[in-house]
Design a protein around this motif. Sequence first.
Motif, PDB file in Angstrom:
ATOM      1  N   LYS A 143       0.812  -1.222   0.000  1.00  0.00           N
ATOM      2  CA  LYS A 143       0.000   0.000   0.000  1.00  0.00           C
ATOM      3  C   LYS A 143       0.848   1.277   0.000  1.00  0.00           C
ATOM      4  O   LYS A 143       0.329   2.369   0.212  1.00  0.00           O
ATOM      5  N   GLN A 144       2.160   1.132  -0.244  1.00  0.00           N
ATOM      6  CA  GLN A 144       3.000   2.321  -0.191  1.00  0.00           C
ATOM      7  C   GLN A 144       2.731   3.296  -1.329  1.00  0.00           C
ATOM      8  O   GLN A 144       2.964   4.502  -1.191  1.00  0.00           O
ATOM      9  N   GLY A 145       2.196   2.790  -2.436  1.00  0.00           N
ATOM     10  CA  GLY A 145       1.803   3.681  -3.541  1.00  0.00           C
ATOM     11  C   GLY A 145       0.708   4.637  -3.091  1.00  0.00           C
ATOM     12  O   GLY A 145       0.707   5.815  -3.433  1.00  0.00           O
ATOM     13  N   ILE A 146      -0.243   4.108  -2.289  1.00  0.00           N
ATOM     14  CA  ILE A 146      -1.340   4.937  -1.759  1.00  0.00           C
ATOM     15  C   ILE A 146      -0.768   5.996  -0.807  1.00  0.00           C
ATOM     16  O   ILE A 146      -1.174   7.160  -0.837  1.00  0.00           O
ATOM     17  N   ALA A 147       0.188   5.569   0.039  1.00  0.00           N
ATOM     18  CA  ALA A 147       0.811   6.516   0.979  1.00  0.00           C
ATOM     19  C   ALA A 147       1.478   7.658   0.208  1.00  0.00           C
ATOM     20  O   ALA A 147       1.325   8.831   0.560  1.00  0.00           O
ATOM     21  N   LEU A 148       2.184   7.302  -0.856  1.00  0.00           N
ATOM     22  CA  LEU A 148       2.867   8.295  -1.679  1.00  0.00           C
ATOM     23  C   LEU A 148       1.853   9.230  -2.344  1.00  0.00           C
ATOM     24  O   LEU A 148       2.059  10.446  -2.414  1.00  0.00           O
ATOM     25  N   ALA A 149       0.734   8.656  -2.799  1.00  0.00           N
ATOM     26  CA  ALA A 149      -0.312   9.454  -3.451  1.00  0.00           C
ATOM     27  C   ALA A 149      -0.932  10.450  -2.479  1.00  0.00           C
ATOM     28  O   ALA A 149      -1.109  11.623  -2.802  1.00  0.00           O
ATOM     29  N   LEU A 150      -1.247   9.975  -1.264  1.00  0.00           N
ATOM     30  CA  LEU A 150      -1.855  10.856  -0.256  1.00  0.00           C
ATOM     31  C   LEU A 150      -0.905  11.998   0.097  1.00  0.00           C
ATOM     32  O   LEU A 150      -1.311  13.153   0.209  1.00  0.00           O
ATOM     33  N   TRP A 151       0.366  11.649   0.257  1.00  0.00           N
ATOM     34  CA  TRP A 151       1.366  12.663   0.606  1.00  0.00           C
ATOM     35  C   TRP A 151       1.511  13.685  -0.533  1.00  0.00           C
ATOM     36  O   TRP A 151       1.504  14.893  -0.298  1.00  0.00           O
ATOM     37  N   ALA A 152       1.618  13.181  -1.767  1.00  0.00           N
ATOM     38  CA  ALA A 152       1.803  14.076  -2.914  1.00  0.00           C
ATOM     39  C   ALA A 152       0.620  15.028  -3.065  1.00  0.00           C
ATOM     40  O   ALA A 152       0.793  16.202  -3.387  1.00  0.00           O
ATOM     41  N   MET A 153      -0.588  14.522  -2.793  1.00  0.00           N
ATOM     42  CA  MET A 153      -1.766  15.374  -2.972  1.00  0.00           C
ATOM     43  C   MET A 153      -1.807  16.511  -1.967  1.00  0.00           C
ATOM     44  O   MET A 153      -2.208  17.618  -2.293  1.00  0.00           O
ATOM     45  N   THR A 154      -1.376  16.240  -0.723  1.00  0.00           N
ATOM     46  CA  THR A 154      -1.370  17.327   0.266  1.00  0.00           C
ATOM     47  C   THR A 154      -0.382  18.409  -0.151  1.00  0.00           C
ATOM     48  O   THR A 154      -0.649  19.596  -0.003  1.00  0.00           O
ATOM     49  N   VAL A 155       0.755  17.980  -0.730  1.00  0.00           N
ATOM     50  CA  VAL A 155       1.789  18.940  -1.155  1.00  0.00           C
ATOM     51  C   VAL A 155       1.312  19.760  -2.356  1.00  0.00           C
ATOM     52  O   VAL A 155       1.625  20.935  -2.489  1.00  0.00           O
ATOM     53  N   VAL A 156       0.496  19.140  -3.221  1.00  0.00           N
ATOM     54  CA  VAL A 156       0.056  19.807  -4.442  1.00  0.00           C
ATOM     55  C   VAL A 156      -1.184  20.679  -4.220  1.00  0.00           C
ATOM     56  O   VAL A 156      -1.281  21.790  -4.737  1.00  0.00           O
ATOM     57  N   VAL A 157      -2.141  20.149  -3.442  1.00  0.00           N
ATOM     58  CA  VAL A 157      -3.422  20.849  -3.283  1.00  0.00           C
ATOM     59  C   VAL A 157      -3.303  22.036  -2.329  1.00  0.00           C
ATOM     60  O   VAL A 157      -3.968  23.057  -2.513  1.00  0.00           O
ATOM     61  N   ALA A 158      -2.418  21.930  -1.325  1.00  0.00           N
ATOM     62  CA  ALA A 158      -2.299  23.006  -0.324  1.00  0.00           C
ATOM     63  C   ALA A 158      -1.985  24.383  -0.923  1.00  0.00           C
ATOM     64  O   ALA A 158      -2.633  25.364  -0.554  1.00  0.00           O
ATOM     65  N   PRO A 159      -1.003  24.502  -1.854  1.00  0.00           N
ATOM     66  CA  PRO A 159      -0.728  25.848  -2.396  1.00  0.00           C
ATOM     67  C   PRO A 159      -1.909  26.442  -3.157  1.00  0.00           C
ATOM     68  O   PRO A 159      -2.031  27.650  -3.274  1.00  0.00           O
ATOM     69  N   ILE A 160      -2.785  25.561  -3.684  1.00  0.00           N
ATOM     70  CA  ILE A 160      -3.934  26.041  -4.449  1.00  0.00           C
ATOM     71  C   ILE A 160      -4.996  26.608  -3.502  1.00  0.00           C
ATOM     72  O   ILE A 160      -5.609  27.637  -3.769  1.00  0.00           O
ATOM     73  N   PHE A 161      -5.188  25.911  -2.371  1.00  0.00           N
ATOM     74  CA  PHE A 161      -6.205  26.374  -1.424  1.00  0.00           C
ATOM     75  C   PHE A 161      -5.709  27.484  -0.498  1.00  0.00           C
ATOM     76  O   PHE A 161      -6.505  28.161   0.133  1.00  0.00           O
TER      77      PHE A 161
END
Length: 518
Positions: A143-161
Amino acid sequence: MAATPNDDAQPLKPLQGGALVLLTIAVAFSTFMEVLDMTIVNVSVPHIAGSLGVSPSEGTWTISSYALASAIMQPLTGWLARRFGEVKTFVGSVLLFVLFSMLCGLATSMPMLVICRLMQGAGSGPMVALSLSLLLASYPKAKQGIALALWAMTVVVAPIFGPILGGWLTDNFSWPWIFYINVPVGALAAIITWTLLRKRETKTFKMPIDVIGLVLLVVGVGALQFMLDNGNDNDWFASPMILALGITALVCLTFLIVWELYAKHPVIELSLFKSRNFTVAVVALSLGMMAFFGINVVFPLWLQITLGYTATWAGLASAPVGVLAFLMAPIIGANIQRLELRAVVTFAFIVFAATSFWFASFDSSASFSTLVWPRFVMGIGIACFFIPLNQMYLSGLGADQIASASGLANFCRTLGSSVSTAATVTLWQHRGDYHHAVLTEHITPAAPAADSFLQQLQHGGFSLQQSLGVVEQLISREALTLAVNDVYLVCAVMFLAMIPLLWLAKPPFGNASGAAGH
């Protein structure tokens, strides 16, 4: 050497069930909060400057000071994690961040706010890199791919919001609330992380501090960041101060690279660049971030300065980019072992290039819905860009190298963003001046269209002076719109030019947790 009972960096069983969900939420929120603080202040600068009695240009110090301290601390993450343990370093960083967030909100003068933002940035530096390392160490391999996805999304979505949340808090409450909001979130994240992970601390080593490397890093990155933040306002290298900063940065960073390659206990692990995949992925991530961030900086500026959007509406026009990114991330994460990662990132760059060309076709009469569509489509590319590249630069590395690799990659990504902000705003302004000059050449009595328009205005009750003022406003608006189209075209070409670079990486890209033995 002081070590915890575990002999390897990751011998414990992965977390399961509720504990894993709780940890993911805590780590994701602390990462979200840290990245959010990079952009949340942007829309509040006029309010902060007015409240503390300084000019808006002095108010931008609140942005620069944070970025500067964060950029210096990011490459130090690996050294701090080896010296104090990843869990202690992460929790300590979060608590430092929370404390100085509180003090930022309580600041009564600009110097106090800048110092608190510096310390807040210093606390934030190791958080993003260590959050990834801790998540990967706690997830089962499958499930490490999911962990990486969740982490990447927080890094990407935060600057937008960030700008939307910043604008809303500033408009409805007051600017200190953009800092106060971090306190409960950060405190809760620190408590949950410490409770769940304190018995899963990584191996620690008593290592001497590389003082020379540290000084070169602080001075070099400090001079570079200061130069990028202030270059545009001071006409770049025409200013002796900017020239001096540029030379200082170049000398210090050159010496830093040479010193760190031969130092016995380097403060930055430059040896990671010996890994082909790490080098290719980090270069692609940094250059890709330059082009991507350039679009995200100029778009809201153009909306506010040229089209008269408020900060909140500019934020809302930018936000749709997060929708598909958020929906695509778990799918990419779950299938990351089955995908040809180089092809996925190539697809992302094609999407980014296509939407950039789409943006470059807009004129100043573009409606809100017209502007939102390419932002929405661009979201497909985000998950396909960040997640595979993070997987690629971690491939083949040992679990004990994750913190250093993530810290160094985040440093390069942050530097790419800083260079991009400076370069795109300068390019936009210079191209705006150029287009303004070209358009003005057509406003002569000999030009029938211009003469007819001026006469219509005068028949409508405007004086000649007022009519020329209206024409000047229209020329400025169109010049800045043509200039923004130029920026989009440059970014589109950059995305396409980077595609061959991706194919220099060599599969297999393995597990995100590093080498097969871990």
